[in-house]
Design an enzyme around this catalytic site. Structure first.
Site, mmCIF file in Angstrom:
data_model
loop_
_atom_site.group_PDB
_atom_site.id
_atom_site.type_symbol
_atom_site.label_atom_id
_atom_site.label_comp_id
_atom_site.label_asym_id
_atom_site.label_seq_id
_atom_site.Cartn_x
_atom_site.Cartn_y
_atom_site.Cartn_z
ATOM 1 N N ARG A 96 1.168 -1.109 -0.067
ATOM 2 C CA ARG A 96 -0.106 0.041 -0.027
ATOM 3 C C ARG A 96 0.899 1.458 -0.162
ATOM 4 N NH1 ARG A 96 -4.668 0.387 4.112
ATOM 5 N NH2 ARG A 96 -5.658 1.861 3.319
ATOM 6 N N CYS A 155 -0.960 6.645 8.968
ATOM 7 C CA CYS A 155 -1.305 5.273 7.848
ATOM 8 C C CYS A 155 -2.405 5.352 6.704
ATOM 9 C CB CYS A 155 -2.060 3.991 9.136
ATOM 10 S SG CYS A 155 -3.239 4.658 9.903
#
Length: 197
Positions: A96, A155
């Site tokens: 990611r 995040c």
């Protein structure tokens, strides 16, 4: 009651429990801990379990103070790109972070200049935290002689970033802050720069 010892847990290596830990501390509740290994570790040690509902206990209104200096805004992240004063550490997995896959947000990648330390890097294969000494050694390599106060965890949405903050606390390196909006907020404006591998 702010004097009550709170223990939070999950079944995800502390990924969600760390957010509850951080939120309670952000609100001024210092007596909070995360159960290492969570519910699976508790069951493995034959800890007592119950599926009976617990009736809430009435209490006085909760006194809180929000630690405003514990959170970084998107504007501060933008400013930091021009005049660096802190380092972003992204807790998402490498795929990611590098933009190779993005199962949640509409745009893949990371904030330019951010470093990647997946939350799983702080855990053993059994889902418990590595020792404080191991974590400290790993974080000191990443810090490269910078103080932990110069780190800002992020995040996808500001939840699992708290796991990095907890790992730093376990390592004896407190003082890092949270970019609560994280990647989901960063990509709302298409003018903000995005990096991939």
């Amino acid at each position: 009651d702010v004097n009550t010892q709170v223990v939070v847990y999950d079944d995800m290596g502390g990924a969600m429990a760390a957010r509850a830990w951080w939120l309670l501390r952000w609100l001024g509740h210092e007596r909070v801990a995360v159960l290492d290994g969570g519910f699976p570790a508790w069951v493995a040690t034959e800890g007592a379990v119950s599926d009976e509902p617990v009736a809430p206990t009435p209490c006085d209104p909760y006194p809180y103070r929000m630690a405003s200096d514990a959170v970084i805004t998107t504007a501060e992240v933008l400013t930091n790109l021009q005049t660096p004063t802190f380092t972003l550490i992204d807790a998402r997995n490498a795929e990611r972070f590098y933009g190779e896959q993005e199962p949640i947000d509409p745009v893949a990648g990371h904030v330019p200049g951010a470093l990647n330390r997946p939350l799983s890097a702080s855990l053993t294969t059994t889902g418990t935290f590595k020792t404080a000494a191991q974590l400290r050694a790993e974080w000191l390599v990443l810090l490269e002689n910078h103080q932990p106060e110069t780190l800002v965890a992020m995040c996808g949405s500001g939840v699992t970033a708290c796991h990095l903050l907890l790992a730093l606390e376990v390592a004896g390196l407190p003082g890092a802050r949270l970019y609560a909006g994280s990647w989901s907020e960063w990509i709302r404006d298409t003018d903000r720069p995005i990096a991939t591998r």
